[in-house]
Design a protein around this motif. Structure first.
Motif, PDB file in Angstrom:
ATOM      1  N   TYR A  38       0.910  -1.406   0.050  1.00  0.00           N
ATOM      2  CA  TYR A  38       0.016  -0.005   0.069  1.00  0.00           C
ATOM      3  C   TYR A  38       1.058   1.116   0.024  1.00  0.00           C
ATOM      4  O   TYR A  38       0.696   2.165  -0.816  1.00  0.00           O
ATOM      5  N   ALA A  39       1.745   1.277   0.946  1.00  0.00           N
ATOM      6  CA  ALA A  39       2.735   2.451   0.968  1.00  0.00           C
ATOM      7  C   ALA A  39       3.354   2.762  -0.477  1.00  0.00           C
ATOM      8  O   ALA A  39       3.555   3.735  -0.764  1.00  0.00           O
ATOM      9  N   ASP A  40       4.134   1.537  -0.842  1.00  0.00           N
ATOM     10  CA  ASP A  40       4.819   1.612  -2.104  1.00  0.00           C
ATOM     11  C   ASP A  40       3.814   2.214  -3.368  1.00  0.00           C
ATOM     12  O   ASP A  40       4.276   2.954  -4.108  1.00  0.00           O
ATOM     13  N   VAL A  41       2.597   1.606  -3.596  1.00  0.00           N
ATOM     14  CA  VAL A  41       1.716   2.086  -4.443  1.00  0.00           C
ATOM     15  C   VAL A  41       1.377   3.561  -4.408  1.00  0.00           C
ATOM     16  O   VAL A  41       1.527   4.331  -5.234  1.00  0.00           O
ATOM     17  N   PHE A  42       1.142   4.110  -2.910  1.00  0.00           N
ATOM     18  CA  PHE A  42       0.642   5.273  -2.534  1.00  0.00           C
ATOM     19  C   PHE A  42       1.778   6.350  -3.173  1.00  0.00           C
ATOM     20  O   PHE A  42       1.519   7.494  -3.588  1.00  0.00           O
ATOM     21  N   ASP A  43       3.137   5.802  -2.659  1.00  0.00           N
ATOM     22  CA  ASP A  43       4.172   6.858  -3.088  1.00  0.00           C
ATOM     23  C   ASP A  43       4.064   7.008  -4.660  1.00  0.00           C
ATOM     24  O   ASP A  43       4.375   8.203  -4.971  1.00  0.00           O
ATOM     25  N   ASP A  44       4.224   5.995  -5.308  1.00  0.00           N
ATOM     26  CA  ASP A  44       4.367   6.063  -6.781  1.00  0.00           C
ATOM     27  C   ASP A  44       3.208   6.784  -7.414  1.00  0.00           C
ATOM     28  O   ASP A  44       3.303   7.645  -8.239  1.00  0.00           O
ATOM     29  N   MET A  45       2.109   6.658  -6.919  1.00  0.00           N
ATOM     30  CA  MET A  45       0.607   7.333  -7.265  1.00  0.00           C
ATOM     31  C   MET A  45       0.958   8.834  -6.957  1.00  0.00           C
ATOM     32  O   MET A  45       0.473   9.535  -7.754  1.00  0.00           O
ATOM     33  N   GLN A  46       1.392   9.060  -5.925  1.00  0.00           N
ATOM     34  CA  GLN A  46       1.463  10.567  -5.518  1.00  0.00           C
ATOM     35  C   GLN A  46       2.553  11.339  -6.490  1.00  0.00           C
ATOM     36  O   GLN A  46       2.337  12.473  -6.975  1.00  0.00           O
ATOM     37  N   ASP A  47       3.746  10.400  -6.779  1.00  0.00           N
ATOM     38  CA  ASP A  47       4.847  11.117  -7.783  1.00  0.00           C
ATOM     39  C   ASP A  47       4.168  11.268  -9.172  1.00  0.00           C
ATOM     40  O   ASP A  47       4.463  12.292  -9.615  1.00  0.00           O
ATOM     41  N   ILE A  48       3.430  10.391  -9.695  1.00  0.00           N
ATOM     42  CA  ILE A  48       3.046  10.564 -11.067  1.00  0.00           C
ATOM     43  C   ILE A  48       1.556  11.163 -11.088  1.00  0.00           C
ATOM     44  O   ILE A  48       1.076  11.414 -12.315  1.00  0.00           O
ATOM     45  N   GLY A  49       0.814  11.163 -10.006  1.00  0.00           N
ATOM     46  CA  GLY A  49      -0.563  12.027 -10.008  1.00  0.00           C
ATOM     47  C   GLY A  49      -1.843  11.163 -10.401  1.00  0.00           C
ATOM     48  O   GLY A  49      -2.719  11.576 -10.369  1.00  0.00           O
ATOM     49  N   TYR A  50      -1.606   9.806 -10.708  1.00  0.00           N
ATOM     50  CA  TYR A  50      -2.733   8.743 -10.874  1.00  0.00           C
ATOM     51  C   TYR A  50      -2.227   7.507 -10.714  1.00  0.00           C
ATOM     52  O   TYR A  50      -1.034   7.175 -10.417  1.00  0.00           O
ATOM     53  N   LEU A  51      -3.038   6.469 -10.844  1.00  0.00           N
ATOM     54  CA  LEU A  51      -2.710   5.117 -10.552  1.00  0.00           C
ATOM     55  C   LEU A  51      -2.458   4.620 -11.750  1.00  0.00           C
ATOM     56  O   LEU A  51      -3.348   4.206 -12.502  1.00  0.00           O
ATOM     57  N   GLU A  52      -1.272   4.290 -12.265  1.00  0.00           N
ATOM     58  CA  GLU A  52      -0.976   3.583 -13.545  1.00  0.00           C
ATOM     59  C   GLU A  52      -1.347   2.277 -13.412  1.00  0.00           C
ATOM     60  O   GLU A  52      -0.901   1.508 -12.715  1.00  0.00           O
ATOM     61  N   PRO A  53      -1.956   1.674 -14.789  1.00  0.00           N
ATOM     62  CA  PRO A  53      -2.415   0.514 -14.719  1.00  0.00           C
ATOM     63  C   PRO A  53      -1.039  -0.477 -14.844  1.00  0.00           C
ATOM     64  O   PRO A  53      -1.407  -1.785 -14.197  1.00  0.00           O
ATOM     65  N   LEU A  54      -0.202  -0.066 -15.303  1.00  0.00           N
ATOM     66  CA  LEU A  54       1.028  -0.982 -15.318  1.00  0.00           C
ATOM     67  C   LEU A  54       1.769  -1.076 -13.938  1.00  0.00           C
ATOM     68  O   LEU A  54       1.930  -2.281 -13.506  1.00  0.00           O
ATOM     69  N   LEU A  55       1.399  -0.102 -13.178  1.00  0.00           N
ATOM     70  CA  LEU A  55       2.072  -0.401 -11.700  1.00  0.00           C
ATOM     71  C   LEU A  55       0.939  -1.104 -10.926  1.00  0.00           C
ATOM     72  O   LEU A  55       1.381  -1.908 -10.199  1.00  0.00           O
ATOM     73  N   ALA A  56      -0.357  -0.881 -11.145  1.00  0.00           N
ATOM     74  CA  ALA A  56      -1.364  -1.750 -10.444  1.00  0.00           C
ATOM     75  C   ALA A  56      -1.042  -3.146 -10.751  1.00  0.00           C
ATOM     76  O   ALA A  56      -1.264  -3.899  -9.955  1.00  0.00           O
TER      77      ALA A  56
END
Length: 135
Positions: A38-56
């Motif tokens: 959760y923390a890793d995804v949230f940090d990445d999401m905060q940096d790029i401004g959205y939840l990228e499908p490849l990241l998910a």
């Protein structure tokens, strides 16, 4: 005869105690892994401004490798989820991440006993750190 009964009772108590400790440690480890994802995804999401499908998809694969049930949308409630709707820092927009996973059966039982539900749920909002290059 009395010594044998006492020995068996003590052995049973020790096995029960060690099993309970092992079950709690397994539960704590799985919860910590879910929290770190959760923390890793949230940090990445905060940096790029959205939840990228490849990241998910990458983190869904990691959760699936752990044996967790990811058949449903574990990121339901997360916002924004498309690049065109990206949250921007200059507009003071927020990103919201919601993660719900069903861990192993043992952790589900322990979580049901501790929290009253079987799924690990994490939700939060943070200000976006993404700056539009054209700004």
């Amino acid at each position: 005869m009395l010594k044998a009964k006492v020995f068996l009772i003590c052995l049973s108590v020790m096995l029960l105690l060690f099993s309970a400790i092992a079950a709690f440690e397994m539960y704590a480890m799985e919860r910590a892994i879910a929290r770190s994802i959760y923390a890793d995804v949230f940090d990445d999401m905060q940096d790029i401004g959205y939840l990228e499908p490849l990241l998910a998809d990458y983190y869904l694969g990691k959760m699936q490798d752990l044996g967790w049930d990811v058949a449903s949308d574990v990121f339901a409630g997360s916002n924004p989820r498309a690049e065109g709707l990206r949250a921007r820092k200059e507009r003071n927009e927020m990103v919201t991440l919601s993660l719900e996973v069903r861990p192993s059966r043992l952790s589900q039982w322990m979580h049901l006993f501790a929290k009253g539900e079987t799924s690990f749920r994490f939700t939060g909002s943070r200000p976006s750190e993404y700056f539009d290059p054209g700004w």
